[in-house]
Design a protein around this motif. Structure first.
Motif, PDB file in Angstrom:
ATOM      1  N   SER A 113     -27.313  -6.600  37.437  1.00 37.07           N
ATOM      2  CA  SER A 113     -27.510  -5.188  37.081  1.00 37.07           C
ATOM      3  C   SER A 113     -28.726  -4.590  37.764  1.00 37.07           C
ATOM      4  O   SER A 113     -28.938  -3.376  37.684  1.00 37.07           O
ATOM      5  N   SER A 126     -31.404  -0.730  41.327  1.00 38.39           N
ATOM      6  CA  SER A 126     -30.492   0.275  40.791  1.00 38.39           C
ATOM      7  C   SER A 126     -31.225   1.298  39.927  1.00 38.39           C
ATOM      8  O   SER A 126     -30.837   2.462  39.876  1.00 38.39           O
ATOM      9  N   ALA A 127     -32.262   0.872  39.244  1.00 42.45           N
ATOM     10  CA  ALA A 127     -32.990   1.756  38.326  1.00 42.45           C
ATOM     11  C   ALA A 127     -33.823   2.776  39.089  1.00 42.45           C
ATOM     12  O   ALA A 127     -34.437   2.449  40.114  1.00 42.45           O
ATOM     13  N   ASP A 128     -33.857   4.010  38.582  1.00 46.10           N
ATOM     14  CA  ASP A 128     -34.596   5.083  39.244  1.00 46.10           C
ATOM     15  C   ASP A 128     -36.112   4.854  39.209  1.00 46.10           C
ATOM     16  O   ASP A 128     -36.835   5.367  40.058  1.00 46.10           O
ATOM     17  N   ASP A 129     -36.582   4.104  38.217  1.00 51.10           N
ATOM     18  CA  ASP A 129     -38.025   3.899  38.103  1.00 51.10           C
ATOM     19  C   ASP A 129     -38.519   2.693  38.903  1.00 51.10           C
ATOM     20  O   ASP A 129     -39.706   2.361  38.866  1.00 51.10           O
ATOM     21  N   GLU A 130     -37.616   2.034  39.637  1.00 46.17           N
ATOM     22  CA  GLU A 130     -38.006   0.917  40.493  1.00 46.17           C
ATOM     23  C   GLU A 130     -37.998   1.380  41.949  1.00 46.17           C
ATOM     24  O   GLU A 130     -37.157   2.176  42.355  1.00 46.17           O
TER      25      GLU A 130
END
Length: 214
Positions: free
Chosen positions: A93, A117-121
């Motif tokens: 994920s 995938s995460a916007d904060d990474e």
């Protein structure tokens, strides 16, 4: 018999013809000025109305979603082309695939670009499998940077590369590489050493399989 001219209160006497003409001229000028202002306001309101129609009435389509990259399918085609197994990261994920391709040249390379995938990474890691190559190939991808150290990850030894100027080296700040049979596998990008090592550890079973198959 002529009617006497009215006395103007401000003057205390009747206006002279010159004063009457001046007063009428001033009144006419004031009227024209007010009409000009009204016209400007009307034109501005009309412009705003047209702009509102353009903004709210023109249909807008939804942004086109980025096409999902079939990493498994592309990898299968590369294996068929090279008649050799290739590294295929388990995305889970956390990761998404931004690019995956077989690159030709003096050394043929199976190259995958991963990003969180995460916007904060932030950041990226490229997984490159150079066919029939060793550690001498790695500096070609790292702006000439050679290995400065080694580290054990997942029970195997990895070369450590730390480019001194990431801004001048396509934002590459850290890399790990290891031999996988006849091929050399390099993980490089802008993620931290821990993040890169975590991805490297997930690839160890495939790297061992490549080593055993050679």
């Amino acid at each position: 018999m002529n009617k006497p001219a009215p006395i103007v209160a401000e003057l205390g006497r009747p206006e002279t013809p010159e004063e009457t003409a001046a007063r009428k001229a001033a009144s006419s000028k004031a009227y024209r000025s007010s009409q000009t202002v009204r016209s400007l306001i009307a034109a501005l309101l009309a412009t705003l109305a047209i702009l509102a129609v353009i903004i709210f009435a023109v249909p807008r389509g939804e942004p086109t979603a980025a096409e999902e990259i079939d990493l498994t399918g592309i990898a299968a085609d590369v294996e068929s082309t090279m008649d050799s197994a290739v590294i295929v990261p388990d995305l889970g994920s956390f990761w998404r695939v931004n690019a995956a391709e077989l690159q030709g040249g003096a050394t043929v390379v199976w190259d995958i670009t991963l990003a969180p995938s995460a916007d904060d990474e932030r950041g990226f890691i490229k997984v490159a499998q150079a066919f029939d190559a060793d550690s001498k190939w790695a500096p070609q991808r790292l702006g000439g940077t050679a290995a400065t150290d080694t580290v054990t990850v997942g029970g195997i030894e990895w070369d450590v590369f730390t480019p001194s100027d990431s801004a001048a080296n396509q934002n590459i700040s850290y890399a790990l590489g290891t031999q996988a049979g006849d091929d050399y596998v390099l993980l490089y990008g802008s993620r931290s050493a821990d993040s890169t090592a975590e991805l490297a550890e997930s690839l160890v079973p495939q790297i061992r399989a490549l080593s055993e198959a050679s």
